[in-house]
Design an enzyme around this catalytic site. Structure first.
Site, PDB file in Angstrom:
ATOM      1  N   CYS A  65       0.802  -1.215   0.000  1.00  0.00           N
ATOM      2  CA  CYS A  65       0.000   0.000   0.000  1.00  0.00           C
ATOM      3  C   CYS A  65       0.845   1.280   0.000  1.00  0.00           C
ATOM      4  O   CYS A  65       1.419   1.624  -1.022  1.00  0.00           O
ATOM      5  CB  CYS A  65      -0.972  -0.074   1.164  1.00  0.00           C
ATOM      6  SG  CYS A  65      -2.465   0.842   0.814  1.00  0.00           S
ATOM      7  N   ARG A 120      -8.004   2.299   1.608  1.00  0.00           N
ATOM      8  CA  ARG A 120      -7.653   3.521   0.866  1.00  0.00           C
ATOM      9  C   ARG A 120      -6.442   3.259  -0.040  1.00  0.00           C
ATOM     10  O   ARG A 120      -5.449   3.970  -0.037  1.00  0.00           O
ATOM     11  CB  ARG A 120      -7.395   4.688   1.837  1.00  0.00           C
ATOM     12  CG  ARG A 120      -8.594   4.946   2.747  1.00  0.00           C
ATOM     13  CD  ARG A 120      -8.397   6.153   3.643  1.00  0.00           C
ATOM     14  NE  ARG A 120      -8.333   7.362   2.847  1.00  0.00           N
ATOM     15  CZ  ARG A 120      -7.354   8.269   2.918  1.00  0.00           C
ATOM     16  NH1 ARG A 120      -6.353   8.107   3.758  1.00  0.00           N
ATOM     17  NH2 ARG A 120      -7.390   9.339   2.175  1.00  0.00           N
ATOM     18  N   HIS A 155      -3.330  -5.287   1.763  1.00  0.00           N
ATOM     19  CA  HIS A 155      -2.660  -5.722   2.999  1.00  0.00           C
ATOM     20  C   HIS A 155      -2.869  -7.218   3.206  1.00  0.00           C
ATOM     21  O   HIS A 155      -3.971  -7.652   3.501  1.00  0.00           O
ATOM     22  CB  HIS A 155      -3.268  -4.988   4.206  1.00  0.00           C
ATOM     23  CG  HIS A 155      -2.951  -3.535   4.214  1.00  0.00           C
ATOM     24  ND1 HIS A 155      -1.915  -2.994   4.913  1.00  0.00           N
ATOM     25  CD2 HIS A 155      -3.539  -2.497   3.568  1.00  0.00           C
ATOM     26  CE1 HIS A 155      -1.877  -1.686   4.727  1.00  0.00           C
ATOM     27  NE2 HIS A 155      -2.846  -1.361   3.908  1.00  0.00           N
ATOM     28  N   GLU A 157      -1.380  -8.907   5.588  1.00  0.00           N
ATOM     29  CA  GLU A 157      -1.209  -9.207   7.017  1.00  0.00           C
ATOM     30  C   GLU A 157      -2.522  -9.048   7.785  1.00  0.00           C
ATOM     31  O   GLU A 157      -2.664  -9.615   8.875  1.00  0.00           O
ATOM     32  CB  GLU A 157      -0.108  -8.317   7.634  1.00  0.00           C
ATOM     33  CG  GLU A 157      -0.506  -6.884   7.959  1.00  0.00           C
ATOM     34  CD  GLU A 157      -0.576  -5.969   6.724  1.00  0.00           C
ATOM     35  OE1 GLU A 157      -0.402  -6.435   5.600  1.00  0.00           O
ATOM     36  OE2 GLU A 157      -0.836  -4.778   6.925  1.00  0.00           O
TER      37      GLU A 157
HETATM   38  N1  GLN Z   1      -3.945   6.108   1.240  1.00  0.00           N
HETATM   39  C1  GLN Z   1      -2.607   5.911   1.735  1.00  0.00           C
HETATM   40  C2  GLN Z   1      -1.632   6.808   0.950  1.00  0.00           C
HETATM   41  O1  GLN Z   1      -2.010   7.412   0.015  1.00  0.00           O
HETATM   42  C3  GLN Z   1      -2.191   4.459   1.639  1.00  0.00           C
HETATM   43  C4  GLN Z   1      -3.111   3.597   2.490  1.00  0.00           C
HETATM   44  C5  GLN Z   1      -2.485   2.346   3.053  1.00  0.00           C
HETATM   45  O2  GLN Z   1      -1.266   2.223   3.168  1.00  0.00           O
HETATM   46  N2  GLN Z   1      -3.334   1.441   3.475  1.00  0.00           N
HETATM   47  O3  GLN Z   1      -0.515   6.917   1.299  1.00  0.00           O
END
Ligand code: GLN
Length: 160
Positions: A65, A120, A155, A157
């Site tokens: 992410c 997100r 994710h 985990e």
């Molecule tokens: N929305 C976050 C970003 O733009 C990332 C979200 C996440 O790591 N779960 O950095």
């Protein structure tokens, strides 16, 4: 990096300050979070350049992410480039309000039924030809691998 990164049989520790880099590091995990905060903190703490060098020198990297965003060569609608070591373009917070956070299962690296939690999450909107796509959601790549770097938009985990 939080304790959930513990891997069976592997000793893990969090990199929080420069002296942590003096320890023996075979692999780097770049976790989720807020990429702008992570990037800024790494710079403020003097961690950014040494970590960038290790990534460029070929240390094994596993990113999720925000970690993927930090590695991307381009971020849509943003001139910021953090490590820029992975030739992909990402779009932050790409799944909009309704799909802001969701769980699904899918194929990862040829294995079916892998639980994937998106929070997100970024979308990977383009990849260079030498980037291998390991998973997709609705036709959009969600995990990629190139050389020493494996990066997931989701994710793993949170499903264990
Ligand atoms: N929305 C976050 C970003 O733009 C990332 C979200 C996440 O790591 N779960 O950095």
């Amino acid at each position: 990096m939080a304790a959930y990164w513990r891997l069976k049989g592997a000793e893990t520790f969090e990199i929080r300050q420069k002296s942590d880099l003096e320890r023996n590091i075979d692999m780097l995990a770049l976790p989720g979070g807020e990429s702008t905060v992570q990037g800024k903190l790494m710079k403020d703490l003097g961690l950014f350049e040494p970590l960038k060098k290790r990534i460029e020198d070929g240390i094994a990297v596993f990113a999720t992410c925000a970690g993927l965003i930090l590695l991307a060569e381009r971020i849509e609608g943003d001139d910021t480039v953090w490590f820029g070591s992975l030739p992909v373009t990402v779009k932050r917070n790409a799944y909009g309000r309704q799909l802001g956070s969701f769980k699904t299962t899918g194929m990862f690296d040829g294995k079916p039924g892998v639980p994937m939690t998106f929070i997100r999450a970024p979308a990977i909107t383009s990849v260079s030809p030498d980037v291998e796509i390991l998973s997709s959601f609705n036709g959009i790549p969600t995990a990629v691998r190139r050389r020493n770097i494996t990066a997931l938009a989701w994710h793993p985990e949170l499903a264990v």
